[in-house]
Design an enzyme around this catalytic site. Structure first.
Site, PDB file in Angstrom:
ATOM      1  N   TYR A 164       0.819  -1.205   0.000  1.00  0.00           N
ATOM      2  CA  TYR A 164       0.000   0.000   0.000  1.00  0.00           C
ATOM      3  C   TYR A 164       0.861   1.267   0.000  1.00  0.00           C
ATOM      4  O   TYR A 164       1.794   1.402   0.784  1.00  0.00           O
ATOM      5  CB  TYR A 164      -0.919   0.045   1.229  1.00  0.00           C
ATOM      6  CG  TYR A 164      -1.657   1.358   1.365  1.00  0.00           C
ATOM      7  CD1 TYR A 164      -2.749   1.645   0.554  1.00  0.00           C
ATOM      8  CD2 TYR A 164      -1.248   2.326   2.281  1.00  0.00           C
ATOM      9  CE1 TYR A 164      -3.407   2.854   0.652  1.00  0.00           C
ATOM     10  CE2 TYR A 164      -1.903   3.538   2.393  1.00  0.00           C
ATOM     11  CZ  TYR A 164      -2.986   3.802   1.567  1.00  0.00           C
ATOM     12  OH  TYR A 164      -3.633   5.009   1.655  1.00  0.00           O
ATOM     13  N   HIS A 194      -3.597  16.234  -2.993  1.00  0.00           N
ATOM     14  CA  HIS A 194      -3.941  16.380  -1.581  1.00  0.00           C
ATOM     15  C   HIS A 194      -3.693  17.798  -1.060  1.00  0.00           C
ATOM     16  O   HIS A 194      -4.050  18.105   0.075  1.00  0.00           O
ATOM     17  CB  HIS A 194      -3.149  15.376  -0.739  1.00  0.00           C
ATOM     18  CG  HIS A 194      -3.667  13.965  -0.843  1.00  0.00           C
ATOM     19  ND1 HIS A 194      -4.073  13.409  -2.030  1.00  0.00           N
ATOM     20  CD2 HIS A 194      -3.849  12.997   0.101  1.00  0.00           C
ATOM     21  CE1 HIS A 194      -4.468  12.163  -1.821  1.00  0.00           C
ATOM     22  NE2 HIS A 194      -4.350  11.892  -0.534  1.00  0.00           N
ATOM     23  N   ASN A 307       1.872  12.011   5.659  1.00  0.00           N
ATOM     24  CA  ASN A 307       0.996  11.176   6.492  1.00  0.00           C
ATOM     25  C   ASN A 307       1.411  11.260   7.954  1.00  0.00           C
ATOM     26  O   ASN A 307       2.432  10.709   8.350  1.00  0.00           O
ATOM     27  CB  ASN A 307       1.053   9.723   6.003  1.00  0.00           C
ATOM     28  CG  ASN A 307      -0.175   8.936   6.421  1.00  0.00           C
ATOM     29  OD1 ASN A 307      -0.954   9.385   7.263  1.00  0.00           O
ATOM     30  ND2 ASN A 307      -0.351   7.767   5.836  1.00  0.00           N
ATOM     31  N   TYR A 395     -15.761  33.353  46.292  1.00  0.00           N
ATOM     32  CA  TYR A 395     -15.102  32.170  45.723  1.00  0.00           C
ATOM     33  C   TYR A 395     -14.016  32.550  44.708  1.00  0.00           C
ATOM     34  O   TYR A 395     -13.020  31.840  44.569  1.00  0.00           O
ATOM     35  CB  TYR A 395     -16.132  31.285  45.019  1.00  0.00           C
ATOM     36  CG  TYR A 395     -17.109  30.577  45.930  1.00  0.00           C
ATOM     37  CD1 TYR A 395     -17.040  30.707  47.312  1.00  0.00           C
ATOM     38  CD2 TYR A 395     -18.100  29.768  45.395  1.00  0.00           C
ATOM     39  CE1 TYR A 395     -17.936  30.060  48.138  1.00  0.00           C
ATOM     40  CE2 TYR A 395     -19.009  29.106  46.214  1.00  0.00           C
ATOM     41  CZ  TYR A 395     -18.925  29.260  47.593  1.00  0.00           C
ATOM     42  OH  TYR A 395     -19.824  28.617  48.395  1.00  0.00           O
ATOM     43  N   ARG A 398     -11.132  33.206  47.133  1.00  0.00           N
ATOM     44  CA  ARG A 398     -10.848  32.134  48.083  1.00  0.00           C
ATOM     45  C   ARG A 398     -10.525  30.814  47.396  1.00  0.00           C
ATOM     46  O   ARG A 398      -9.712  30.016  47.894  1.00  0.00           O
ATOM     47  CB  ARG A 398     -12.070  31.963  48.984  1.00  0.00           C
ATOM     48  CG  ARG A 398     -11.809  31.176  50.224  1.00  0.00           C
ATOM     49  CD  ARG A 398     -13.048  30.832  51.031  1.00  0.00           C
ATOM     50  NE  ARG A 398     -14.235  31.597  50.747  1.00  0.00           N
ATOM     51  CZ  ARG A 398     -15.467  31.186  51.018  1.00  0.00           C
ATOM     52  NH1 ARG A 398     -15.650  30.003  51.569  1.00  0.00           N
ATOM     53  NH2 ARG A 398     -16.512  31.929  50.745  1.00  0.00           N
ATOM     54  N   PHE A 444      -1.713   7.118  12.329  1.00  0.00           N
ATOM     55  CA  PHE A 444      -2.002   8.458  11.814  1.00  0.00           C
ATOM     56  C   PHE A 444      -3.254   9.069  12.434  1.00  0.00           C
ATOM     57  O   PHE A 444      -3.530  10.257  12.249  1.00  0.00           O
ATOM     58  CB  PHE A 444      -2.207   8.401  10.294  1.00  0.00           C
ATOM     59  CG  PHE A 444      -3.205   7.351   9.875  1.00  0.00           C
ATOM     60  CD1 PHE A 444      -4.567   7.521  10.084  1.00  0.00           C
ATOM     61  CD2 PHE A 444      -2.777   6.164   9.292  1.00  0.00           C
ATOM     62  CE1 PHE A 444      -5.487   6.546   9.730  1.00  0.00           C
ATOM     63  CE2 PHE A 444      -3.692   5.181   8.928  1.00  0.00           C
ATOM     64  CZ  PHE A 444      -5.051   5.371   9.141  1.00  0.00           C
ATOM     65  N   GLU A 529     -12.062   5.840   5.222  1.00  0.00           N
ATOM     66  CA  GLU A 529     -11.631   6.588   6.403  1.00  0.00           C
ATOM     67  C   GLU A 529     -12.904   7.015   7.128  1.00  0.00           C
ATOM     68  O   GLU A 529     -13.325   8.167   7.074  1.00  0.00           O
ATOM     69  CB  GLU A 529     -10.762   7.766   5.974  1.00  0.00           C
ATOM     70  CG  GLU A 529      -9.500   7.297   5.243  1.00  0.00           C
ATOM     71  CD  GLU A 529      -8.763   8.400   4.498  1.00  0.00           C
ATOM     72  OE1 GLU A 529      -9.174   9.571   4.627  1.00  0.00           O
ATOM     73  OE2 GLU A 529      -7.795   8.091   3.790  1.00  0.00           O
TER      74      GLU A 529
END
Length: 660
Positions: A164, A194, A307, A395, A398, A444, A529
């Site tokens: 791959y 990409h 990647n 508060y 404190r 990834f 994905e």
């Protein structure tokens, strides 16, 4: 022969110059002539002579005098911009005045190096690399591992094994086998396709962090990149050649594909690139100007470059470091507010926190004790109300150890995750040289840093939430016993009225930004994905939340210092007086209404640059060193802070009455 790279209306032109005695005017005209020559309609001009223009450096954006000679004005191969009078820059051009670029107008090439091995990088190291304080070298061990993993890839290609991303397509195309003759084209196509991000580009500091972190991950030796290519990337980093990387486009699995692809695109000589020498220009020109060549991608190298979770994690490093800085300083600002509001130190008693021993809570209480009224640092303000009839504080005063404390613990938790992430291999497939094989997995996936950074935003936001309430107490005369909105002649003057509104607005925005992005997931890549982290947005909004926190605390710091003015001639403790003096060195007291935004920005800068911490830290450390442990009958067991046993220090008392 000198040569200059000139930008005209969205195009970059190489203009050689036979003699350095030519003028800036000549260079501008020659660039316009070459621009017109490339246009069918001459660019809309009848002749060069009719064109009116100015010429400016890309570095520093300084305007040049037309009559100056080139040899007296420009360096060889410098980048300049010709701006045509009345012209609107092409929308395709990336403006020179990009946010943050001004910080690099005085860029000095660093002399020191950080050695990267993929295992020992810290969040602070990465932020310093982003600031341009260091260059990068690889350790010999890292170089050896990179060579070994590349040998595995070369064998796969030689044997034409189906693996791959090396000999196949990507995502849904994982079953498509690619011919050996097209394996290099496969990698280039991957990077180009990409590179599909949108939005503002990363500022130079963040682009440098992204690049440095990718180098660190590649140095681990599990990516299959060749040492030659990795050294080219290191060379580009050391020359501060930074590709155009849009902020938006990553879903955080399979890694940060879009931003890392834009990063890789610049290194193959495509897209835009920035350097201190050139400003923004075409990547091929920027590389050439620095004596660098575009990378020729080998099999697997495009995938190796893009990647991983480095966009999420690099921004996460900045978020963690800025969060740590503002959390420390929030204690100092709150202590100053407590003094102005004449609060008690009783709530920071050692024994209270020893019986609920969260580390962050203990640390914050200790800081308050080290800054407020004590035998170490007496306070005239505290002495003035020692026998007042108030029982206890609100508060927001404190409970600072409990509220600020968990923020400190949150930051520590997130820092641990981010530190692991920046020293992890996040590629796919992974190359295991010792086994001589590649294995596909899911490192990834950005869920770890995404969840952590969502948590960081939620945690750090509380510093702003409680700070805004303290600002309200400072501005409200029924709560502070000070003039309304901290100004004399109220009505004629509005004082801090709208500064408080700004703080409230920022806190409200944070409430929306704190919604976790990692609870969302959208299936992508044709359902291959099918679960993603949305970590890119988690990182970016965490940074925005932290910026808002810094700004809210800047407003509180100004308000507390203004409150001090109404308590004079009484003085607070020495460390807090020094904090007051620091603020007054950049912001004068508020005697009557004036333009307030610059004051807020000046105080914000003090916090971002950690000046407030630098002033107070020596006193905190001295208090720690000088404190002598005590053992008192009936006391809870002493606790440790940074390997130091801390005893009780009694400060200002209000009447001791039971709380409701």
């Amino acid at each position: 022969m000198p040569r200059y790279t000139v930008h005209v209306r969205g195009e970059w032109l190489a203009v050689p110059c036979k003699t350095g005695t030519n003028t800036v005017r000549w260079l501008g005209k020659e660039a316009v002539r070459r621009y017109m020559k490339n246009k069918p309609d001459n660019g809309g001009f009848a002749s060069v002579e009719e064109v009116k223009f100015c010429v400016q450096r890309c570095k520093g954006l300084g305007l040049l005098d037309h009559d100056d000679t080139l040899e007296d004005t420009l360096e060889d191969n410098e980048f300049v911009e010709v701006v045509i009078e009345g012209d609107v820059m092409s929308s395709d051009f990336i403006p020179s005045k990009l946010e943050g670029v001004y910080l690099y107008s005085k860029y000095q090439e660093p002399e020191k190096y950080i050695y990267l091995d993929g295992h020992s990088l810290t969040t602070k190291d990465l932020v310093n690399l982003g600031k341009g304080l260091y260059k990068i070298k690889l350790t010999p061990e890292a170089e050896a591992k990179v060579r070994q993993s590349r040998e595995v890839i070369e064998r796969i290609v030689k044997e034409e094994t189906v693996v791959y991303g090396i000999t196949t397509g990507f995502g849904k195309f994982a079953r498509t086998v690619i011919p050996t003759s097209k394996l290099k084209e496969l990698q280039v196509n991957l990077v180009r396709s990409h590179s599909a991000g949108v939005g503002k580009p990363l500022i130079p500091e963040r682009a440098r962090m992204l690049l440095a972190l990718r180098i660190n991950v590649l140095a681990k030796g599990y990516s299959g990149i060749s040492l030659e290519t990795l050294q080219q990337v290191v060379g580009a980093f050391n020359a501060s050649c930074l590709p155009y990387v849009p902020e938006q486009g990553t879903v955080g699995a399979s890694g940060d594909l879009a931003p890392l692809s834009h990063l890789a695109l610049g290194f193959i000589g495509e897209g835009k690139m920035w350097s201190p020498k050139s400003g923004w220009a075409d990547a091929k020109y920027v590389l050439q100007a620095h004596g660098l060549k575009p990378i020729t991608l080998k099999p697997k190298e495009g995938l190796a470059l893009i990647n991983g979770t480095q966009m999420i994690s690099s921004l996460g490093c900045e978020a963690v470091e800025r969060a740590s800085a503002i959390a420390r300083q929030a204690d100092i600002v709150a202590a100053l507010t407590l003094e102005v509001l004449k609060g008690t130190t009783k709530a920071f008693d050692t024994d209270i926190h020893a019986v609920r021993p969260h580390r962050g809570q203990i640390e914050v209480a200790f800081r308050f004790r080290s800054l407020l009224d004590s035998d170490h640092h007496p306070s005239e303000i505290a002495e003035s109300h020692r026998f007042c009839d108030r029982v206890q504080d609100a508060y927001t005063l404190r409970c600072c150890p409990q509220v600020h404390g968990v923020v400190n613990d949150t930051i520590a938790f997130v820092k641990d995750i981010i530190t692991t992430e920046i020293n992890s291999a996040t590629d796919n497939p992974m190359v295991f040289a010792e086994r001589g094989e590649t294995i596909s997995g899911g490192n990834f996936h950005g869920e770890y840093p995404a969840k952590a950074l969502d948590y960081l935003a939620i945690g750090v936001h509380e510093l702003a939430a409680i700070s805004e309430r303290r600002i309200e107490r400072l501005c409200n005369p029924s709560l502070s016993e000070l003039p309304a909105f901290l100004v004399t002649e109220g009505g004629l003057n509005s004082g801090f009225m709208i500064a408080h509104c700004t703080a409230a607005a920022l806190v409200s925005e944070n409430k929306a930004l704190c919604h976790p992005s990692s609870v969302d997931s959208l299936s992508t890549s044709a359902a291959t994905e099918d679960h993603v982290s949305m970590g890119g947005w988690a990182a970016r909004k965490a940074l925005k939340v932290i910026e808002h926190v810094e700004q809210v605390l800047a407003i509180e710091l100004l308000a507390a210092c203004q409150g001090i003015e109404f308590l004079r001639p009484l003085r607070t403790t020495t460390p807090l007086e020094n904090v007051y003096d620091l603020v007054r060195s950049v912001v004068r007291p508020w005697l009557r209404d004036r333009f307030m935004a610059p004051d807020i920005e000046a105080a914000h800068k003090l916090l971002v640059e950690q000046k407030v911490w630098e002033v107070a830290e020596p006193y905190i450390e001295k208090y720690k060193r000088e404190h002598i442990p005590e053992s008192r009958p009936g006391s809870p067991t002493a606790f440790s802070l940074d390997s130091l046993t801390v005893n009780k220090c009694v400060g200002t008392d209000h009447n001791d009455q039971d709380e409701l």
